[in-house]
Design a protein around this motif. Sequence first.
Motif, PDB file in Angstrom:
ATOM      1  N   LEU A   9       1.271  -9.432  -3.138  1.00  0.00           N
ATOM      2  CA  LEU A   9       0.223  -8.475  -2.791  1.00  0.00           C
ATOM      3  C   LEU A   9       0.010  -7.504  -3.940  1.00  0.00           C
ATOM      4  N   THR A  10      -1.214  -7.027  -4.069  1.00  0.00           N
ATOM      5  CA  THR A  10      -1.489  -6.003  -5.074  1.00  0.00           C
ATOM      6  C   THR A  10      -0.872  -4.680  -4.608  1.00  0.00           C
ATOM      7  N   PRO A  11      -0.521  -3.823  -5.536  1.00  0.00           N
ATOM      8  CA  PRO A  11       0.055  -2.527  -5.157  1.00  0.00           C
ATOM      9  C   PRO A  11      -0.869  -1.715  -4.237  1.00  0.00           C
ATOM     10  N   THR A  12      -2.166  -1.822  -4.444  1.00  0.00           N
ATOM     11  CA  THR A  12      -3.117  -1.101  -3.597  1.00  0.00           C
ATOM     12  C   THR A  12      -3.037  -1.571  -2.155  1.00  0.00           C
ATOM     13  N   ASN A  13      -2.958  -2.886  -1.960  1.00  0.00           N
ATOM     14  CA  ASN A  13      -2.865  -3.418  -0.599  1.00  0.00           C
ATOM     15  C   ASN A  13      -1.530  -3.056   0.046  1.00  0.00           C
ATOM     16  N   VAL A  14      -0.468  -3.029  -0.730  1.00  0.00           N
ATOM     17  CA  VAL A  14       0.835  -2.635  -0.191  1.00  0.00           C
ATOM     18  C   VAL A  14       0.782  -1.183   0.277  1.00  0.00           C
ATOM     19  N   GLU A  15       0.168  -0.314  -0.509  1.00  0.00           N
ATOM     20  CA  GLU A  15       0.044   1.098  -0.131  1.00  0.00           C
ATOM     21  C   GLU A  15      -0.738   1.245   1.171  1.00  0.00           C
ATOM     22  N   LYS A  16      -1.830   0.498   1.307  1.00  0.00           N
ATOM     23  CA  LYS A  16      -2.644   0.567   2.523  1.00  0.00           C
ATOM     24  C   LYS A  16      -1.863   0.061   3.730  1.00  0.00           C
ATOM     25  N   LEU A  17      -1.131  -1.021   3.555  1.00  0.00           N
ATOM     26  CA  LEU A  17      -0.327  -1.556   4.653  1.00  0.00           C
ATOM     27  C   LEU A  17       0.793  -0.594   5.026  1.00  0.00           C
ATOM     28  N   ARG A  18       1.421   0.028   4.037  1.00  0.00           N
ATOM     29  CA  ARG A  18       2.486   0.999   4.314  1.00  0.00           C
ATOM     30  C   ARG A  18       1.929   2.221   5.058  1.00  0.00           C
ATOM     31  N   ALA A  19       0.695   2.607   4.732  1.00  0.00           N
ATOM     32  CA  ALA A  19       0.069   3.733   5.432  1.00  0.00           C
ATOM     33  C   ALA A  19      -0.181   3.366   6.895  1.00  0.00           C
ATOM     34  N   ILE A  20      -0.647   2.148   7.142  1.00  0.00           N
ATOM     35  CA  ILE A  20      -0.845   1.671   8.512  1.00  0.00           C
ATOM     36  C   ILE A  20       0.490   1.651   9.241  1.00  0.00           C
ATOM     37  N   GLN A  21       1.518   1.145   8.571  1.00  0.00           N
ATOM     38  CA  GLN A  21       2.847   1.084   9.168  1.00  0.00           C
ATOM     39  C   GLN A  21       3.342   2.490   9.524  1.00  0.00           C
ATOM     40  N   ALA A  22       3.137   3.448   8.644  1.00  0.00           N
ATOM     41  CA  ALA A  22       3.588   4.820   8.892  1.00  0.00           C
ATOM     42  C   ALA A  22       2.908   5.396  10.133  1.00  0.00           C
ATOM     43  N   LYS A  23       1.604   5.161  10.282  1.00  0.00           N
ATOM     44  CA  LYS A  23       0.884   5.638  11.463  1.00  0.00           C
ATOM     45  C   LYS A  23       1.432   4.997  12.734  1.00  0.00           C
ATOM     46  N   MET A  24       1.719   3.699  12.654  1.00  0.00           N
ATOM     47  CA  MET A  24       2.243   2.987  13.818  1.00  0.00           C
ATOM     48  C   MET A  24       3.642   3.476  14.178  1.00  0.00           C
ATOM     49  N   ILE A  25       4.451   3.766  13.193  1.00  0.00           N
ATOM     50  CA  ILE A  25       5.813   4.251  13.429  1.00  0.00           C
ATOM     51  C   ILE A  25       5.772   5.614  14.121  1.00  0.00           C
ATOM     52  N   LYS A  26       4.842   6.481  13.695  1.00  0.00           N
ATOM     53  CA  LYS A  26       4.738   7.821  14.277  1.00  0.00           C
ATOM     54  C   LYS A  26       4.358   7.775  15.754  1.00  0.00           C
ATOM     55  N   SER A  27       3.569   6.759  16.137  1.00  0.00           N
ATOM     56  CA  SER A  27       3.092   6.698  17.523  1.00  0.00           C
ATOM     57  C   SER A  27       3.911   5.747  18.397  1.00  0.00           C
ATOM     58  N   SER A  28       4.999   5.202  17.873  1.00  0.00           N
ATOM     59  CA  SER A  28       5.804   4.253  18.632  1.00  0.00           C
ATOM     60  C   SER A  28       7.269   4.655  18.605  1.00  0.00           C
TER      61      SER A  28
END
Length: 51
Positions: A9-28
């Motif tokens: 994966l490109t670093p940009t896509n990894v950052e976007k996926l990690r941001a999604i993951q962080a949001k999901m972790i906060k709400s779960s």
Amino acid sequence: MGNRITVVLTPTNVEKLRAIQAKMIKSSEKSISFSHVLNLVVSEGLKKFKS
């Protein structure tokens, strides 16, 4: 359990996926793996390509 594969994966896509993951972790209260997030994003993207 799914198949184990290697994906580059490109670093940009990894950052976007990690941001999604962080949001999901906060709400779960459960742990949210990077693979889970990636599979969700890919599943949503593939819905656009149904024939």
